[in-house]
Design a protein around this motif. Structure first.
Motif, PDB file in Angstrom:
ATOM      1  N   ARG A  40       1.415   1.328  -5.418  1.00  0.00           N
ATOM      2  CA  ARG A  40       0.286   0.450  -5.113  1.00  0.00           C
ATOM      3  C   ARG A  40       0.670  -1.028  -5.146  1.00  0.00           C
ATOM      4  O   ARG A  40       1.337  -1.506  -6.048  1.00  0.00           O
ATOM      5  CB  ARG A  40      -0.830   0.698  -6.131  1.00  0.00           C
ATOM      6  N   TYR A  48       1.384  -0.734   0.814  1.00  0.00           N
ATOM      7  CA  TYR A  48       1.949  -0.273  -0.452  1.00  0.00           C
ATOM      8  C   TYR A  48       3.439  -0.583  -0.465  1.00  0.00           C
ATOM      9  O   TYR A  48       4.030  -0.935   0.553  1.00  0.00           O
ATOM     10  CB  TYR A  48       1.691   1.221  -0.669  1.00  0.00           C
ATOM     11  N   PHE A  69      -4.710   1.959   0.985  1.00  0.00           N
ATOM     12  CA  PHE A  69      -3.880   2.798   0.118  1.00  0.00           C
ATOM     13  C   PHE A  69      -4.663   3.247  -1.099  1.00  0.00           C
ATOM     14  O   PHE A  69      -5.236   2.448  -1.832  1.00  0.00           O
ATOM     15  CB  PHE A  69      -2.624   2.050  -0.319  1.00  0.00           C
ATOM     16  N   SER A  71      -4.147   4.853  -4.603  1.00  0.00           N
ATOM     17  CA  SER A  71      -3.065   5.122  -5.559  1.00  0.00           C
ATOM     18  C   SER A  71      -3.212   6.476  -6.235  1.00  0.00           C
ATOM     19  O   SER A  71      -2.218   7.091  -6.616  1.00  0.00           O
ATOM     20  CB  SER A  71      -2.974   4.005  -6.600  1.00  0.00           C
TER      21      SER A  71
END
Length: 91
Positions: A40, A48, A69, A71
């Motif tokens: 992340r 990322y 993104f 995580s």
């Protein structure tokens, strides 16, 4: 021996929590243990970090258009399904 093992595990967990800087961008130091793992970026959810070679600088990988993104899943997801989470584990 059990005490030493428990202490070592506890020390690793504490070090990981203390190492997290929510004001940083979370750029990793590339080692053999984090190669090809999406990591992340705390400043920009549209991308990322990814390490392709130990000792090299981490690369920014952009998510496809309209994706962010996640995580928890370790991949880009539709912005409609993305939920912000605090970058560091809560104490």
């Amino acid at each position: 021996m059990k005490f030493f093992t428990c202490f070592a595990i506890l020390a690793c967990i504490i070090a990981c929590v203390l190492a997290c800087d929510p004001d940083g961008n979370n750029e990793p130091t590339c080692t053999s243990s984090n190669l090809n793992m999406p990591i992340r970026n705390f400043w920009d959810p549209t991308c990322y970090w990814q390490c392709t070679k130990a000792g090299a600088a981490a690369e920014i990988v952009r998510c496809p258009t309209a994706e962010l993104f996640d995580s928890a899943l370790g991949k880009c997801v539709s912005y409609k399904n993305w939920v912000w989470t605090f970058p560091c584990p809560e104490n």
